[in-house]
Design a protein around this motif. Structure first.
Motif, mmCIF file in Angstrom:
data_model
loop_
_atom_site.group_PDB
_atom_site.id
_atom_site.type_symbol
_atom_site.label_atom_id
_atom_site.label_comp_id
_atom_site.label_asym_id
_atom_site.label_seq_id
_atom_site.Cartn_x
_atom_site.Cartn_y
_atom_site.Cartn_z
ATOM 1 N N SER A 1 3.291 3.690 8.978
ATOM 2 C CA SER A 1 1.858 3.700 9.270
ATOM 3 C C SER A 1 1.125 2.597 8.519
ATOM 4 O O SER A 1 0.261 1.914 9.082
ATOM 5 C CB SER A 1 1.261 5.065 8.904
ATOM 6 O OG SER A 1 1.873 6.099 9.634
ATOM 7 N N ALA A 2 1.465 2.409 7.246
ATOM 8 C CA ALA A 2 0.782 1.392 6.445
ATOM 9 C C ALA A 2 1.103 -0.016 6.912
ATOM 10 O O ALA A 2 0.287 -0.931 6.740
ATOM 11 C CB ALA A 2 1.162 1.552 4.971
ATOM 12 N N LEU A 3 2.288 -0.196 7.509
ATOM 13 C CA LEU A 3 2.684 -1.532 7.941
ATOM 14 C C LEU A 3 1.971 -1.961 9.223
ATOM 15 O O LEU A 3 1.903 -3.153 9.531
ATOM 16 C CB LEU A 3 4.205 -1.579 8.147
ATOM 17 C CG LEU A 3 4.858 -2.950 8.324
ATOM 18 C CD1 LEU A 3 4.546 -3.861 7.143
ATOM 19 C CD2 LEU A 3 6.361 -2.811 8.510
ATOM 20 N N ALA B 1 0.805 -1.220 0.000
ATOM 21 C CA ALA B 1 0.000 0.000 0.000
ATOM 22 C C ALA B 1 0.840 1.272 0.000
ATOM 23 O O ALA B 1 0.503 2.248 -0.681
ATOM 24 C CB ALA B 1 -0.942 -0.007 1.198
ATOM 25 N N ALA B 2 1.930 1.288 0.773
ATOM 26 C CA ALA B 2 2.741 2.503 0.850
ATOM 27 C C ALA B 2 3.344 2.859 -0.509
ATOM 28 O O ALA B 2 3.348 4.027 -0.924
ATOM 29 C CB ALA B 2 3.846 2.325 1.894
ATOM 30 N N LEU C 1 0.711 3.096 21.206
ATOM 31 C CA LEU C 1 1.745 2.330 20.508
ATOM 32 C C LEU C 1 1.860 2.811 19.066
ATOM 33 O O LEU C 1 2.959 3.099 18.566
ATOM 34 C CB LEU C 1 1.394 0.840 20.561
ATOM 35 C CG LEU C 1 2.179 -0.107 19.656
ATOM 36 C CD1 LEU C 1 3.665 -0.075 19.992
ATOM 37 C CD2 LEU C 1 1.633 -1.526 19.781
ATOM 38 N N ASN C 2 0.714 2.909 18.384
ATOM 39 C CA ASN C 2 0.719 3.371 16.998
ATOM 40 C C ASN C 2 1.201 4.815 16.893
ATOM 41 O O ASN C 2 1.996 5.159 16.010
ATOM 42 C CB ASN C 2 -0.676 3.239 16.402
ATOM 43 C CG ASN C 2 -1.113 1.794 16.252
ATOM 44 O OD1 ASN C 2 -0.282 0.904 16.093
ATOM 45 N ND2 ASN C 2 -2.409 1.551 16.298
ATOM 46 N N PHE D 1 -4.509 4.152 7.540
ATOM 47 C CA PHE D 1 -3.556 4.324 8.637
ATOM 48 C C PHE D 1 -2.501 5.360 8.273
ATOM 49 O O PHE D 1 -2.137 6.210 9.088
ATOM 50 C CB PHE D 1 -2.882 2.991 8.956
ATOM 51 C CG PHE D 1 -3.392 2.315 10.198
ATOM 52 C CD1 PHE D 1 -2.619 2.245 11.340
ATOM 53 C CD2 PHE D 1 -4.658 1.764 10.225
ATOM 54 C CE1 PHE D 1 -3.093 1.635 12.496
ATOM 55 C CE2 PHE D 1 -5.144 1.140 11.364
ATOM 56 C CZ PHE D 1 -4.356 1.077 12.500
ATOM 57 N N ALA D 2 -2.002 5.298 7.035
ATOM 58 C CA ALA D 2 -0.969 6.234 6.605
ATOM 59 C C ALA D 2 -1.487 7.667 6.569
ATOM 60 O O ALA D 2 -0.714 8.620 6.757
ATOM 61 C CB ALA D 2 -0.434 5.829 5.235
#
Length: 474
Positions: free
Chosen positions: A397-399, A73-74, A380-381, A128-129
């Motif tokens: 973020s993508a991971l 995705a990244a 954590l994120n 997320f990214a």
């Protein structure tokens, strides 16, 4: 690093952020509700079309393709920009939904589920990214808290909605619920998501070999969960070697899928990813076996057993919302450390409750596990996002959601090996089931303990300069 961070819930619903908040929530809702819709409606589809031997592959293929999609995705965001990448992946998910809903055979359902997984994997990772890109850091815990609430709603509302649609209309209608959600999501992406971010690069090479290797490794993990203990061990070892090889190869590639320090315990990001992986491995075994075990041991029906399992999602949501208001950085470090410890304690309580035939203890265990995830997950994120450089933030973020999915897959397979080794498949009496489930929870508690070690090391490496000063200046 400042000692405190300001932020309040109302801000994520102001005109500046409300549309973005809704987009990210819809991205999570697609995954959350689709998981329950499919699990409830597929048994009826099998009764109609046959192919009962293939039903487990509906989840397996979805998971494999979701992890592959999330892994790439990244780079897809860099190549196409967030808006185009989200629209394409949403289109793939929509195509998969239509293929599955119109299927004339289970083989066609599997094709649809694979497409759904690929699209959803990319959507989740890019969403997320976008969080550190579109929100200031003070609001990120609120975003994660809201996402936890969506999972809790899906845990209760998803099975009920899928059951009613399947019984009153058809199993195909349960699948088609996704269609309006995807269309609303796509319309809002067109309006609000930027075409490109400053970090995007338009020319990247296609990482075909690495994505293929990741897919093969997760497929081996899935097969291990279905195999006998000895061959399962070999499959898991092979999967581990492939994943280690992917991380090594990716670190030497010009266009990387992962941050440069991924899974290397020498940085906040590398150690944090280990924590993400381990806590999800820890929780997967209970998620797979708890409903089955309470039905077999205590004669509970699907609704009552499912309610016990769903307690975890509610506790996760409540705790995530509660701690989202924490402002002290030192308190946030404590929350990150305490999460894995709570998960370990909760798993032990679950095991004690099952062994003593005390449902109240099991419910308390579920509450503690859910609170453990909700307590640590958001910070954590956020900590990994803050520690990542501008160049690595998208990859980091993508991971995260991809690593969560991989942890769930690995944890489910390991739990299957542990349970089968203890005789779960041949267990008939409640006593036999009770004994067979012991290694599942022991394994989960051990993984949570390792996650606690990773959390302690990660928090100890946080320094003021790790916080990226350009993180969503907002």
């Amino acid at each position: 690093m400042t000692d405190s961070v300001e932020g309040n819930w109302a801000e994520i619903f102001t005109p500046r952020y409300a549309t973005v908040t809704l987009i990210l929530c819809l991205g999570v809702a697609l995954l959350a509700f689709n998981a329950f819709l499919a699990s409830i409606s597929l048994p009826t589809a099998v009764q109609e079309m046959g192919g009962v031997a293939l039903i487990s592959w509906a989840l397996t293929l979805f998971l494999v393709f979701a992890i592959v999609g999330g892994s790439g995705a990244a780079l897809l965001k860099q190549r196409l920009g967030a808006r185009t990448a989200l629209l394409i992946s949403a289109g793939i998910f929509l195509a998969g939904t239509v293929v599955a809903a119109s299927a004339a055979s289970m083989e066609q359902v599997l094709v649809g589920r694979a497409l759904q997984g690929l699209g959803e994997g990319v959507v989740s990772a890019i969403c997320f990214a976008l969080i550190p890109e579109l929100f200031p850091s003070r609001l990120v815990p609120k975003v994660f808290g809201l996402q936890a609430m969506i999972w809790a709603v899906a845990a209760f509302g998803g099975p009920a909605a899928a059951g009613l649609l399947t019984e009153l209309v058809s199993w195909r209608a349960a699948f088609l619920v996704n269609v309006p959600l995807v269309l609303i999501f796509a319309a809002m992406v067109v309006v609000k998501v930027p075409a490109h971010s400053p970090q995007d690069r338009k020319v990247v090479s296609f990482p075909g070999l690495r994505l293929l290797t990741i897919g093969a490794a997760i497929m081996l993990v899935a097969l291990a969960g279905l195999a006998q203990p000895l061959p399962a061990g070999g499959l898991l070892a092979g999967a581990g070697l492939l994943l280690v090889g992917v991380v090594w190869l990716d670190g030497r590639s010009r266009d990387r899928l992962m941050p440069s320090d991924a899974f290397r315990p020498v940085s906040v990001v590398g150690t944090g990813l280990w924590m993400v992986l381990l806590i999800n491995i820890a929780g997967a075994g209970s998620a797979v076996y708890l409903v089955l075990v309470v039905q077999e041991m205590w004669g509970y029906g699907p609704t009552a057993a499912g309610a016990i399992a769903a307690v975890l999602a509610v506790a996760w949501s409540i705790s995530a919302v509660t701690v989202a208001n924490v402002r002290s950085k030192e308190t946030r470090k404590t929350l990150i450390r305490s999460g894995p410890a709570m998960i370990a304690v909760g798993l032990v309580l679950d095991l004690i409750g099952l062994q003593m035939d005390q449902v109240a203890i099991v419910v308390v265990g579920q509450l503690v596990i859910g609170a453990g995830f909700g307590t640590c997950n958001g910070y954590l994120n956020l900590t990994m996002m803050e520690a990542a450089s501008d160049a690595e933030r998208d990859r980091t973020s993508a991971l995260m959601p991809t690593t969560q999915s991989a942890g769930n897959a690995i944890g489910a397979a390991l739990a299957g090996v542990a349970a089968n080794s203890a005789g779960m498949a041949a267990a008939i009496s409640a006593v036999e089931v009770k004994l067979a489930v012991v290694p599942v929870y022991a394994l989960g508690a051990a993984m949570a303990a390792l996650a606690f070690v990773a959390a302690w090391r990660m928090v100890g490496m946080i320094r003021p300069q790790d916080v990226n000063s350009n993180f969503a200046a907002g």
